[in-house]
Enzyme design. Structure first.
Site, mmCIF file in Angstrom:
data_model
loop_
_atom_site.group_PDB
_atom_site.id
_atom_site.type_symbol
_atom_site.label_atom_id
_atom_site.label_comp_id
_atom_site.label_asym_id
_atom_site.label_seq_id
_atom_site.Cartn_x
_atom_site.Cartn_y
_atom_site.Cartn_z
ATOM 1 C CE1 TYR A 15 -50.112 -5.972 3.140
ATOM 2 C CE2 TYR A 15 -49.093 -3.949 4.189
ATOM 3 C CZ TYR A 15 -50.444 -4.697 3.651
ATOM 4 O OH TYR A 15 -51.511 -4.009 3.447
ATOM 5 C CD GLU A 57 -60.785 -4.459 4.932
ATOM 6 O OE1 GLU A 57 -60.380 -4.053 5.945
ATOM 7 O OE2 GLU A 57 -60.520 -5.302 4.239
ATOM 8 C CG LEU A 63 -55.988 -6.280 8.135
ATOM 9 C CD1 LEU A 63 -55.424 -7.693 7.625
ATOM 10 C CD2 LEU A 63 -55.287 -5.246 7.887
#
Ligand code: PMP
Length: 285
Positions: free
Chosen positions: A33, A181, A206
């Site tokens: 996505y 993260e 990411l």
């Protein structure tokens, strides 16, 4: 206001929009996505998001569901029919509909594409005045966090645990205790020496599009940048900490595991980066 979604070639009211029960996204989380911010009716950093979409698709061996040109058209149409000014588009591509079987379906199964829109309120002045709290917890995700996979269960559980502790975000820790993260954000600190530190790109995180934009803005502003991993103990000794994401921009973190960061107030470097980012959005990022 009714909302509309794009689902596999059709624009439908959200109340009737749906995917097949044998969509592999639904059954296996076999898909990826993107979330793209819409700022004053325009897509923010569109090319960077489409480049990341292309990379995620390649990494899981999935073809583009429509051409890039068609996708750009679809996104603009979804913005228009939702009368969207400020908010975000959600794009999801899955390996399509086929009889449940782990291995990929035959090549004639088309990938499925869904695009939805959401209005978002700007971050409240109160949040910016006070900053947000994070809590740390083990990173229980897989070893390819660089792929923007729809399989978000560990991220969901981490965010919920943070929420239950009154925090805005969870900072995830690798096996050596370094922050990878946040559950849906990239993690940063500003050291006593004034260095802006964030973990380098790699499979544990990411590649945030906002991370990329903030790094470029900081470089232009001649600020000191270091891409390396850090631990919560170092973050607690730092002057500032902050997080970045498409929907949060750069947001000051003033508490980690209940303890104050720096003087416990949002710091000047974070606020400057947030301002630079806001200016870039205004100009058309
Ligand atoms: N890390 C994770 C795990 C995320 O889900 C997100 C949000 N998509 C980010 C970082 C921030 O990425 P971006 O700046 O592209 O929104």
């Amino acid at each position: 206001m009714s909302r509309y979604a794009y689902v596999n070639g059709q624009y439908l009211p959200l109340s009737v929009a749906g995917v097949h029960v044998e969509d592999r996204g639904y059954q296996f989380a076999d898909g990826i996505y993107e979330v793209i911010a819409v700022y004053q009716g325009r897509l923010a950093d569109e090319e960077a998001h489409l480049a990341r979409l292309d990379r995620s698709l390649k990494e899981i061996g999935l073809a583009w569901p429509v051409t890039k040109r068609a996708l750009k058209h679809i996104m603009r149409r979804v913005i228009a029919i939702n009368l969207l000014k400020n908010g975000m588009l959600y794009l999801q591509v899955t390996r399509g509909v086929s009889r449940r079987d782990h291995a990929f379906p035959k090549a004639d199964v088309a990938p499925a594409l869904v695009v939805t829109a959401k209005t978002l309120k700007p971050t409240s002045p109160d949040v910016l005045d006070k900053g947000v709290a994070v809590v740390t917890m083990p990173d229980l995700r897989w070893k390819r966090c660089d792929i923007k996979s729809v399989a978000l269960l560990p991220n969901i559980l981490a965010k919920q645990a943070a929420k239950e502790k009154g925090a805005y975000e969870a900072w995830l820790l690798d096996d050596k205790g370094f922050v990878t993260e946040g559950s849906s954000t990239n993690a940063w600190i500003v050291t006593a020496k004034g260095e802006i530190v964030t973990r380098p790109l790699g499979t544990p995180i990411l590649a945030g599009v906002t991370r990329r934009a903030i790094l470029a803005l900081a470089k232009d502003a001649k600020l000191k940048l270091v891409e390396r991993a850090f631990k919560p103990a170092e973050a607690l000794k730092a002057k500032e900490a902050f997080l970045t994401s498409t929907t949060s921009w750069a947001l000051p973190i003033t508490k980690i595991d209940g303890k104050p960061v720096g003087d416990g107030k949002p710091g000047p470097v974070t606020l400057r980066l947030r301002q630079l980012y806001a200016q870039a959005l205004e100009k058309g990022l």
